[in-house]
Design a protein around this motif. Structure first.
Motif, short mmCIF file in Angstrom:
data_model
loop_
_atom_site.label_atom_id
_atom_site.label_comp_id
_atom_site.label_asym_id
_atom_site.label_seq_id
_atom_site.Cartn_x
_atom_site.Cartn_y
_atom_site.Cartn_z
N SER A 284 41.31 56.74 30.09
CA SER A 284 39.87 56.79 30.29
C SER A 284 39.52 55.63 31.18
O SER A 284 39.75 54.48 30.82
N ASP A 285 38.99 55.87 32.34
CA ASP A 285 38.79 54.83 33.33
C ASP A 285 37.37 54.26 33.27
O ASP A 285 36.40 54.99 33.12
N LYS A 286 37.28 52.95 33.42
CA LYS A 286 36.00 52.27 33.43
C LYS A 286 36.15 51.02 34.28
O LYS A 286 37.05 50.21 34.05
N ILE A 287 35.31 50.88 35.28
CA ILE A 287 35.41 49.74 36.18
C ILE A 287 34.72 48.52 35.57
O ILE A 287 33.58 48.59 35.15
N THR A 288 35.44 47.40 35.49
CA THR A 288 34.87 46.16 35.00
C THR A 288 35.05 45.08 36.06
O THR A 288 35.69 45.30 37.09
N ALA A 289 34.50 43.90 35.78
CA ALA A 289 34.62 42.80 36.74
C ALA A 289 36.06 42.36 36.91
O ALA A 289 36.46 41.87 37.96
N ASP A 290 36.86 42.54 35.86
CA ASP A 290 38.26 42.10 35.91
C ASP A 290 39.19 43.16 36.48
O ASP A 290 40.33 42.86 36.84
N GLY A 291 38.73 44.40 36.55
CA GLY A 291 39.57 45.49 37.03
C GLY A 291 39.18 46.79 36.36
O GLY A 291 38.08 46.92 35.84
N GLU A 292 40.09 47.74 36.37
CA GLU A 292 39.83 49.06 35.81
C GLU A 292 40.29 49.10 34.35
O GLU A 292 41.46 48.89 34.05
N ALA B 254 48.51 45.99 41.30
CA ALA B 254 49.84 45.42 41.53
C ALA B 254 50.64 45.35 40.24
O ALA B 254 51.33 44.35 39.96
N ASP B 255 50.55 46.39 39.43
CA ASP B 255 51.28 46.48 38.16
C ASP B 255 50.92 45.37 37.18
O ASP B 255 51.72 45.02 36.30
N ASN B 256 49.75 44.82 37.33
CA ASN B 256 49.27 43.78 36.41
C ASN B 256 48.37 44.44 35.37
O ASN B 256 47.18 44.64 35.60
#
Length: 265
Positions: free
Chosen positions: A26-34, A97-99
């Protein structure tokens, strides 16, 4: 190590402590990433370059190239509390980047037991036609009952219960706290055995069941609806072999965009 069930094409069943299990993301965009939600079993714990990692075997996945996910855990207490071979609902941040970094993690052992037992007994309903075998009695105390119907399925003079559960919990007023996705369980409960017909996570969707007879044969029909497609499954009990035969007479093809579903009258 416990046996993991084969992931379906992004197999969807399935909890939030109910937790639920979420294998589709379930995708949600945040300030730190997805931010994404997944669920599955912790298969291993490791430390590399002073960083802590959990490897998760996904219950269902939209990650085609792999059914495993390696997540970094910044909080050592969270890392230490994770138990291998247990089933978890996990929220993580994809920083690119796989993080991949764990945001929160909750155990749902009862759902993991349901999934594992269903697979161990040969109940892999991941795609199309198949078979649902009897299992031992399964725990459902941590699930929310949505609907049930009592009927003598195997005609032995003792009734069974067809029950539909969700991992979504109820609030203090008894209202179900639906999320963007939750696990759903459709199960036939007998006196000393159960049959798992559906156990998966549905993202932005739901499942309904219908019970009917045709030529004196009892059928349980499910309609699974998500924003990505519609699937109709038919479960027919075979007295001769004491199992359900499963057919999928209809499912939408790829690139589906659901526009509307009626909610009743």
């Amino acid at each position: 190590m416990r046996k993991f069930f084969k992931c379906s094409l992004m197999s969807i069943m399935i909890l939030a402590v109910l937790v639920v299990s979420f294998g589709c993301t379930s995708d949600k965009i945040t300030a730190d990433g997805e931010e994404k939600l997944v669920s599955g079993f912790v298969t291993s714990k490791s430390m590399e370059d002073d960083k802590y990692y959990l490897t998760i075997h996904l219950a269902e996945t939209s990650i085609e190239e792999s059914s495993n996910l390696k997540l970094e855990v910044n909080n050592k207490e969270t890392y230490d509390s994770a138990v291998e071979d247990e089933y978890y609902l996990i929220s993580y941040i994809d920083k690119g980047a796989d993080n991949l970094v764990v945001k929160s993690i909750e155990m749902n052992s009862s759902l993991g037991e349901i999934i594992t037992k269903g697979v161990d007994m040969g109940n892999d309903n991941s795609d199309d036609d198949g078979i649902a075998f009897a299992t031992d009695k399964l725990p459902t105390d941590n699930l929310t009952l949505l609907d049930s119907y009592i009927v003598d399925i195997d005609q032995d003079g003792s009734d069974e219960t067809i029950a539909l559960y969700t991992s979504a919990e109820k609030d203090s007023k008894g209202e179900i706290m639906w999320d963007d996705g939750q696990n759903w369980l459709l199960i036939v409960q007998g006196k000393d055995k159960d049959y798992i017909l559906f156990n998966d996570y549905l993202q932005l969707g739901n499942i309904k069941f219908h019970v009917y007879t045709s030529d004196d044969i009892l059928h349980i029909n499910t309609v699974e609806t998500t924003t990505a497609g519609i699937k109709v499954s038919d479960y027919k009990f075979d007295n001769g072999t004491n199992r359900f035969l499963i057919e999928v007479p209809f499912r939408t093809s790829e690139n589906v965009n659901l526009l509307h579903s009626s909610t009743g009258y």
